[in-house]
Design an enzyme around this catalytic site. Sequence first.
Site, PDB file in Angstrom:
ATOM      1  N   PHE A   5      13.307  45.539  15.165  1.00 10.95           N
ATOM      2  CA  PHE A   5      14.407  44.708  14.673  1.00 10.95           C
ATOM      3  C   PHE A   5      15.109  45.418  13.517  1.00 10.95           C
ATOM      4  O   PHE A   5      14.486  45.762  12.508  1.00 10.95           O
ATOM      5  CB  PHE A   5      13.845  43.372  14.199  1.00 10.95           C
ATOM      6  CG  PHE A   5      14.871  42.401  13.698  1.00 10.95           C
ATOM      7  CD1 PHE A   5      15.692  41.708  14.587  1.00 10.95           C
ATOM      8  CD2 PHE A   5      15.014  42.154  12.333  1.00 10.95           C
ATOM      9  CE1 PHE A   5      16.638  40.798  14.127  1.00 10.95           C
ATOM     10  CE2 PHE A   5      15.952  41.249  11.864  1.00 10.95           C
ATOM     11  CZ  PHE A   5      16.772  40.569  12.764  1.00 10.95           C
ATOM     12  N   GLY A   6      16.414  45.611  13.655  1.00  6.13           N
ATOM     13  CA  GLY A   6      17.216  46.194  12.581  1.00  6.13           C
ATOM     14  C   GLY A   6      17.924  45.100  11.815  1.00  6.13           C
ATOM     15  O   GLY A   6      18.576  44.240  12.409  1.00  6.13           O
TER      16      GLY A   6
ATOM     17  N   GLU B   6      11.192  55.797   6.858  1.00  2.63           N
ATOM     18  CA  GLU B   6      10.948  54.670   5.947  1.00  2.63           C
ATOM     19  C   GLU B   6       9.609  54.818   5.240  1.00  2.63           C
ATOM     20  O   GLU B   6       8.954  53.828   4.936  1.00  2.63           O
ATOM     21  CB  GLU B   6      11.011  53.346   6.721  1.00  2.63           C
ATOM     22  CG  GLU B   6      12.277  53.155   7.534  1.00  2.63           C
ATOM     23  CD  GLU B   6      13.556  53.197   6.696  1.00  2.63           C
ATOM     24  OE1 GLU B   6      13.473  53.051   5.466  1.00  2.63           O
ATOM     25  OE2 GLU B   6      14.634  53.429   7.268  1.00  2.63           O
TER      26      GLU B   6
HETATM   27  C1  BEZ Z   1      17.020  48.474   8.868  1.00  3.48           C
HETATM   28  O1  BEZ Z   1      17.132  47.575   9.645  1.00  3.48           O
HETATM   29  O2  BEZ Z   1      17.979  49.034   8.394  1.00  3.48           O
HETATM   30  C2  BEZ Z   1      15.682  48.956   8.495  1.00  3.48           C
HETATM   31  C3  BEZ Z   1      14.813  49.343   9.468  1.00  3.48           C
HETATM   32  C4  BEZ Z   1      13.589  49.838   9.103  1.00  3.48           C
HETATM   33  C5  BEZ Z   1      13.239  49.913   7.767  1.00  3.48           C
HETATM   34  C6  BEZ Z   1      14.130  49.508   6.815  1.00  3.48           C
HETATM   35  C7  BEZ Z   1      15.355  49.026   7.163  1.00  3.48           C
END
Ligand code: BEZ
Length: 185
Positions: free
Chosen positions: A16-17, A91
Amino acid sequence: MHGTVSDTDGDRAWVFGYGSLIYKVDFPILDRAEARIDGWARRFWQGSHDHRGTPESPGRVLTLVRSPGTRCRGVAYRVSHEVFDHLDHREKNGYARYRLPMEMLDHEVSTTEGVIYVAEEGNPAWLGPAPIDEMARHIATSEGPSGPNADYLHRLADALRERDEVDEHVFELDRRVRALRGESA
Ligand code: BEZ
């Protein structure tokens, strides 16, 4: 990685983003869906010394915090297992994976399980809450290898507006940072 409590199943899974992943994907995807998760809210409470700031002057980026009754809109991507290695590396600055149900808004499957990346309080890059004007000044003046911290915020706010999604934490910061930088919304 800090405190990993979930993993993917098989050789593919949904991720999920909720931040930059909504508007920018730098990995191969197998499928995608507009999606929503229940009980979580975005907060600019995580430090970034490798993307939107530097070790000497970390920027402020998103994490998710538990927030009963709040629904967080984002984009779900079906990816192969190797993508998690890429995301874990990208991350590495304090995020852990959690597994949870997601509501799919424009997909033949209406709910599924997927993975979110969450930077929890106490991780090495944690900044936590601060007064909104202080957070806005911080974002307006930070920059890292991935570009200005403000761009990360503005692109996210634009992506949410395109979806008619209201997130007052993001929109208030967007307004204040634009004002500080002399830009109009
Ligand atoms: C994001 O949705 O941008 C995201 C995905 C993974 C880690 C941090 C942020």
